[in-house]
Design a protein around this motif. Sequence first.
Motif, PDB file in Angstrom:
ATOM      1  N   UNK A   1      -0.355  -4.873  26.935  1.00 41.58           N
ATOM      2  CA  UNK A   1      -1.097  -3.987  26.991  1.00 41.58           C
ATOM      3  C   UNK A   1      -0.899  -2.957  28.502  1.00 41.58           C
ATOM      4  N   UNK A   2      -0.477  -3.816  29.331  1.00 39.10           N
ATOM      5  CA  UNK A   2      -0.513  -3.132  30.727  1.00 39.10           C
ATOM      6  C   UNK A   2       0.823  -2.536  30.804  1.00 39.10           C
ATOM      7  N   UNK A   3       2.066  -2.950  30.061  1.00 40.38           N
ATOM      8  CA  UNK A   3       3.350  -2.189  30.085  1.00 40.38           C
ATOM      9  C   UNK A   3       3.067  -1.019  29.037  1.00 40.38           C
ATOM     10  N   UNK A   4       2.112  -1.186  27.927  1.00 38.88           N
ATOM     11  CA  UNK A   4       2.131  -0.317  27.146  1.00 38.88           C
ATOM     12  C   UNK A   4       1.509   1.141  27.634  1.00 38.88           C
ATOM     13  N   UNK A   5       0.668   0.604  28.632  1.00 34.88           N
ATOM     14  CA  UNK A   5      -0.194   1.848  29.403  1.00 34.88           C
ATOM     15  C   UNK A   5       0.541   2.581  30.292  1.00 34.88           C
ATOM     16  N   UNK A   6       2.054   2.204  30.663  1.00 36.21           N
ATOM     17  CA  UNK A   6       2.852   2.838  31.387  1.00 36.21           C
ATOM     18  C   UNK A   6       3.569   3.941  30.600  1.00 36.21           C
ATOM     19  N   UNK A   7       3.457   5.236  30.676  1.00 36.32           N
ATOM     20  CA  UNK A   7       4.139   5.998  29.901  1.00 36.32           C
ATOM     21  C   UNK A   7       5.491   5.857  29.795  1.00 36.32           C
ATOM     22  N   UNK A   8       6.183   5.933  28.849  1.00 40.15           N
ATOM     23  CA  UNK A   8       7.804   5.783  28.766  1.00 40.15           C
ATOM     24  C   UNK A   8       8.117   4.240  28.572  1.00 40.15           C
ATOM     25  N   UNK A   9       7.133   3.349  28.585  1.00 37.64           N
ATOM     26  CA  UNK A   9       7.542   1.918  28.230  1.00 37.64           C
ATOM     27  C   UNK A   9       6.960   1.348  27.228  1.00 37.64           C
ATOM     28  N   UNK A  10       7.808   0.883  26.106  1.00 37.93           N
ATOM     29  CA  UNK A  10       6.897   0.521  24.920  1.00 37.93           C
ATOM     30  C   UNK A  10       7.002  -0.931  24.539  1.00 37.93           C
ATOM     31  N   UNK A  11       6.957  -1.172  23.263  1.00 39.65           N
ATOM     32  CA  UNK A  11       6.942  -2.436  22.881  1.00 39.65           C
ATOM     33  C   UNK A  11       8.230  -3.274  22.762  1.00 39.65           C
ATOM     34  N   UNK A  12       9.229  -2.516  23.111  1.00 38.07           N
ATOM     35  CA  UNK A  12      10.620  -3.509  23.203  1.00 38.07           C
ATOM     36  C   UNK A  12      10.501  -4.202  24.758  1.00 38.07           C
ATOM     37  N   UNK A  13      10.238  -3.122  25.776  1.00 34.96           N
ATOM     38  CA  UNK A  13      10.334  -3.627  26.981  1.00 34.96           C
ATOM     39  C   UNK A  13       9.270  -4.718  27.191  1.00 34.96           C
ATOM     40  N   UNK A  14       7.862  -4.513  26.518  1.00 34.56           N
ATOM     41  CA  UNK A  14       7.051  -5.456  26.615  1.00 34.56           C
ATOM     42  C   UNK A  14       7.199  -6.829  26.190  1.00 34.56           C
ATOM     43  N   UNK A  15       7.881  -6.719  24.907  1.00 33.53           N
ATOM     44  CA  UNK A  15       8.328  -8.025  24.081  1.00 33.53           C
ATOM     45  C   UNK A  15       9.331  -8.904  25.312  1.00 33.53           C
ATOM     46  N   UNK A  16      10.421  -8.153  25.573  1.00 34.41           N
ATOM     47  CA  UNK A  16      11.293  -8.973  26.459  1.00 34.41           C
ATOM     48  C   UNK A  16      10.744  -9.544  27.885  1.00 34.41           C
TER      49      UNK A  16
END
Lengths: 308, 492
Positions: free
Chosen positions: B260-275
């Motif tokens: 949720x935190x990474x998703x809230x940062x514009x430009x960072x999505x599900x792929x970065x969050x998952x890793x």
Amino acid sequence: MKKVSIFILSLIVVSTLAFAGGTKEVKFPERGKSITIIVPYAPGGGTDAVARMLAKYAEPHLGVPITIINKTGGGGAVGWAEAAKARPDGYTLTMFAPNIVTYAIMGLSDLNYESFESVLMVNNDPGVIVVAKKNKDLDVVKMLKDPSYVSGGENPNFYLLAIEAKTGVKHKDIPYGGAAERIPAVLGGHVDFAVINIGEGKGQVDAGELIPKAVLSDKRIPALPNTPTLKELGIDAQMGAWRGLGAPKGTPKEIIAILETAFTKALNEPGFKEAMEKAAFTIEYKSSGDFYKFMKEQEVAIKKMLGK
Amino acid sequence: MLSNLIQGFGSILHDPTIFLFMAIGVVAGIVIGALPGLTSTMAMAVLLPLTFSVPSHLSFPLLLSVFSGAMYGGSISAILINTPGTPSAAATVFDGYPLAMKGHAGKALATSTIASSMGGLISVILLSTISPLLAKFALRFAAPEYFALAVFGLSIIASISTQNLIKGLLAGLFGLVIATVGMDPISALPRFTFGRSELLGGVAFIPLMVGLFAIPQCLVEMESIFRTDETLKNIKSELLNWKELLYIAPTILKSSLIGAFIGAIPGAGGDIAAFTAYNEAKRSAKRGEKFGSGELKGIAAPESANNATTGGAMIPLLSLAVPGDSNTAVLLGGLIIKGLQPGPLLFTKQAGLVNTIFASMFVANIFMCIIGLLGIRLFIKALNIPKKIIVPVVLTLSVVGSYSMNNSIFDVFVTILFGIIGYSMQKVGIAASPIVLAIILGPMAENNFRRALIMYNGSLAFLYTRPITIVLLAITIFTLVSTLIKQHYARR
């Protein structure tokens, strides 16, 4: 024998009719066909939104369905390359945006507006200088003449270049990917100002988080009636994100005229006007000829800005 | 603010057709997500014109259901055929596929289903409660912070390359090189585009992903295509028991917060969050947990994190009018077409719609859990399909998928080229996931490093004068050192 002579006779009749019909009665668009508009940008963007609204209101005037195809890539160049190759019969059109002029100058594309026939200009969203709430009382002219203020832009930032051409003052310009990155940079205080299109920041402007200081246009825009133009403030810099329709080179003049008439009617529909206003897009109509002249002027101005 | 969610439930109960729209959306999303090459962004773009004719209290729930469903659907193909259906499921392959190969496909899928829905639900609760706070925090991210975040993400390459660090770094470097193709975002000059306008925007990511994962997997399967009886024999369809659920629960909670935190940062999505979530789960692993060979936590972490970005990405969209990722960029278009301007005022002016969005995301995740769990027995059947059928089908879908992203035949050639590269890499034991990480994060690191340099007039002071940057860089160093020490001892 009889059959053959009837056949020949009818052939003669048909062909004379066809030639007699050469009084330039073009049947366009034909029933059962459909018109395709190639949008060179992704669905959900500004150009796509304008194209879809335009299509919706032009369909009744043309009497055929209009399909939008998004062909993205290369800042628009990929979609335009596709449209340029299409058969010039009026059934394939494309949406023009500023890159059709700028990319060729920058050497990023072989195609430019001259590789197409222009149909009409639909809208022109002038740049709006915005600052964060805490800089509400900043004098915009002072800011533009003081090089210590930092701009959040892109490279090349034609808005800023247009301003700098008039003021002679160079600002530090941090290049961002687009309005989606520029607006947070202003809100977060990472840059002092940015030039955006009002549609991109209306939510923040209405909420008072972003303050519009001046508009880069000839006249004030309906979306911001209380914001002065930069021209009023003594800096006559004008630059906007404009959109219009183009057709493949060689599309017959008569067909262009039919398209121009139909789309002009769409532009004047109350429903279209309302939808554009709601989305904060500024309608600016230019006829086929004026649109071409406009792009030519843009080309000259931008070449000068880039020193080419 | 939780009252918004409750009011939202009230409003969606008024019109039961919403539930029908959402059920269709979730199923369509799962299918699209599971097919390599077809992504939620594309599906939402196709459905976008619906927002013209269908009222917004129906069209937005539909779009959001597709968004959530596709984020989960990607894990199904990751687990069953070793091919992530979407970039966000790339980290699910590490443990999902090995577990399925051990015969526990049911457990793997159940974990991903439950983790995905829980991640989604947690993020919706965060969205409806602390979204203004998170949005404010996201605004503090300027170029130096983004740079530090990207460097941190790149450091994950070290921890996912436990087999062979050198090969992992090689793949990462190759990815960084690929990421330089396209128009230089700072000076607007084309790099390595060979005059092709298709390459101005860089090598298209989805076709490349399909090439690196789906094509090599098909080629490997083809090597033994005519050997009969190659399908798995004893596939157990048992799902999770309570003990296992409790075992993964803390991982799900932690990963959902990360997501949720990474998703809230514009430009960072599900792929970065998952890793990132996978990396954290692996870092904090206890003795006896075997990440990389079918660890349940290794599936739960990336899957809950990527679904948690759905709620996270809505935060900047609704409160800042800035899309958090490509999916929410399409949603922004939908809002604009409707004449609804996102931003702080949306919450007061269009409170009804905002509440409906919250409530429908909540319900979509519950639907997803039910549909997913019911579907597991059906999904597992994919393992019984003979290779001579499934390989050509996947190959065809891969090509269709990479074409349809931009309607471009050029992208099909990208897929084929990277398919050959991916197959050769597999033959010499180089993993593809570091390439994916590097391609996502390389441009983010480069652009923001250069932006930061412009901001600081060429000085590197931004690396040690900004608190968030310092914290992120410290975490990076900590992760790298602890991974290297662990690997050192593991080898003894």
